[in-house]
Design an enzyme around this catalytic site. Structure first.
Site, PDB file in Angstrom:
ATOM      1  N   THR A   8       0.809  -1.193   0.024  1.00 18.01           N
ATOM      2  CA  THR A   8       0.060   0.048   0.072  1.00 18.01           C
ATOM      3  C   THR A   8       0.961   1.259  -0.127  1.00 18.01           C
ATOM      4  O   THR A   8       2.010   1.314   0.800  1.00 18.01           O
ATOM      5  CB  THR A   8      -0.858   0.074   1.349  1.00 18.01           C
ATOM      6  OG1 THR A   8      -1.661  -1.341   1.293  1.00 18.01           O
ATOM      7  CG2 THR A   8      -1.723   1.066   1.332  1.00 18.01           C
ATOM      8  N   SER A  20       2.130   5.117  -2.278  1.00 17.02           N
ATOM      9  CA  SER A  20       2.173   5.860  -3.632  1.00 17.02           C
ATOM     10  C   SER A  20       3.091   5.158  -4.648  1.00 17.02           C
ATOM     11  O   SER A  20       2.842   4.806  -5.686  1.00 17.02           O
ATOM     12  CB  SER A  20       2.719   7.241  -3.452  1.00 17.02           C
ATOM     13  OG  SER A  20       4.036   7.182  -2.628  1.00 17.02           O
ATOM     14  N   ALA A  46       8.407   1.537   1.876  1.00 18.07           N
ATOM     15  CA  ALA A  46       8.714   1.958   3.334  1.00 18.07           C
ATOM     16  C   ALA A  46       8.844   3.283   3.561  1.00 18.07           C
ATOM     17  O   ALA A  46       8.995   4.094   2.628  1.00 18.07           O
ATOM     18  CB  ALA A  46      10.048   1.224   3.609  1.00 18.07           C
ATOM     19  N   GLY A  62       0.593   4.941   5.550  1.00 13.36           N
ATOM     20  CA  GLY A  62      -0.538   4.943   5.048  1.00 13.36           C
ATOM     21  C   GLY A  62      -1.623   4.115   5.932  1.00 13.36           C
ATOM     22  O   GLY A  62      -2.804   4.096   5.457  1.00 13.36           O
ATOM     23  N   GLU A  83      -0.267  -5.571   6.185  1.00 14.22           N
ATOM     24  CA  GLU A  83       1.029  -5.498   5.204  1.00 14.22           C
ATOM     25  C   GLU A  83       2.069  -6.597   5.883  1.00 14.22           C
ATOM     26  O   GLU A  83       2.738  -7.270   5.155  1.00 14.22           O
ATOM     27  CB  GLU A  83       1.825  -4.213   5.490  1.00 14.22           C
ATOM     28  CG  GLU A  83       1.282  -3.058   4.656  1.00 14.22           C
ATOM     29  CD  GLU A  83       1.679  -1.590   4.542  1.00 14.22           C
ATOM     30  OE1 GLU A  83       1.430  -0.709   3.705  1.00 14.22           O
ATOM     31  OE2 GLU A  83       2.511  -1.305   5.608  1.00 14.22           O
ATOM     32  N   LYS A  88      14.860   7.306   1.475  1.00 10.02           N
ATOM     33  CA  LYS A  88      14.173   6.450   2.514  1.00 10.02           C
ATOM     34  C   LYS A  88      15.242   5.633   3.389  1.00 10.02           C
ATOM     35  O   LYS A  88      14.987   5.224   4.488  1.00 10.02           O
ATOM     36  CB  LYS A  88      13.313   5.501   1.895  1.00 10.02           C
ATOM     37  CG  LYS A  88      12.277   6.237   1.444  1.00 10.02           C
ATOM     38  CD  LYS A  88      11.343   7.165   2.049  1.00 10.02           C
ATOM     39  CE  LYS A  88      10.023   7.891   1.408  1.00 10.02           C
ATOM     40  NZ  LYS A  88       9.170   7.038   0.998  1.00 10.02           N
TER      41      LYS A  88
END
Length: 226
Positions: free
Chosen positions: A33, A35, A88, A102, A108, A126
């Site tokens: 889940t 973008s 992540a 999210g 997840e 990240k």
């Protein structure tokens, strides 16, 4: 100079190359889940008819997959998956992650547990030395919100309720700021053991197996040490 959106697309495309390697009529692909996962889902559409189905970690991803005509199975119908692909919010050199920006952290973690390999897709921003700059999400049963918040404060964090948000499981999220996580596995266990916690957004006990990090110079691939 590639934009962040272009970097996310690069990471998603790299994961789609792994799907190409495992695709087959009996194969189920686990999908995360967020973008970057959304871009992976859009690319996965070209595998319609070449894989059996998918499993989604959120209602949002399930709807996007179904919109592309990809079958979405309940996890209870699936015994194994070759890969689970997700993003992540933070990732360290040991491939431990903070996830849950999210709000889908519990599903997840569950879907990822059934897959042979967790493939993390992200841009290089990240990757961090120490987890914790991104507030750590904790999914909590509503009646335990205050008691869990007090316990999290005792661990040195500053918990804040994610206002106006309810998870797909009907719970709330506490986002914990101010942590410098030097023992991710230990902290994951400690928070998960708090009464009322559904799960914490630390993926360290079972982190990513492979990270595909998009950079200005192409994909940087990291693998978990044996």
């Amino acid at each position: 100079m590639l934009t962040q959106q272009q970097l996310k697309q690069q990471a998603a495309d790299a994961a789609l190359e792994l799907v190409e390697q495992v695709a087959g009529p009996d194969v189920v692909i686990g999908v995360g889940t967020g973008s970057t996962a959304d871009l992976f889902i859009d690319g996965l559409a070209r595998f319609k008819g070449r894989i059996r189905a998918t499993v989604a970690s959120s209602e949002r991803s399930a709807a996007r997959l179904a919109g592309h005509g990809l079958p979405v199975l309940d996890l209870n119908e699936v015994e194994s998956m070759p890969i689970y692909v997700d993003g992540a919010d933070e990732l360290d050199g040991d491939l431990a992650m903070i996830k849950g920006g999210g709000g889908a952290l519990t599903r997840e973690k569950i879907v990822a547990s059934v897959a042979d390999r967790f493939i993390c897709i992200a841009d290089e921003s990240k990757l961090v030395q120490t987890l914790g700059a991104f507030p750590l999400p904790v999914e909590v049963i509503p009646m335990a919100r205050a008691s869990v918040a007090r316990a999290l404060a005792e661990l040195g964090g500053t918990p804040r309720l994610r206002e106006g948000f309810v998870t797909d499981n009907g719970n709330v999220i506490l986002d914990v700021a101010g942590l410098s996580i030097t023992d991710a596995r230990g902290l994951e266990t400690r928070i998960n053991d708090l009464p009322g916690v559904v799960t914490v957004g630390l993926f360290a006990i079972a982190g990513a197996d492979v990270a595909l990090l998009a950079t200005q110079d192409g994909i940087r691939r990291l693998e978990r040490k044996a």
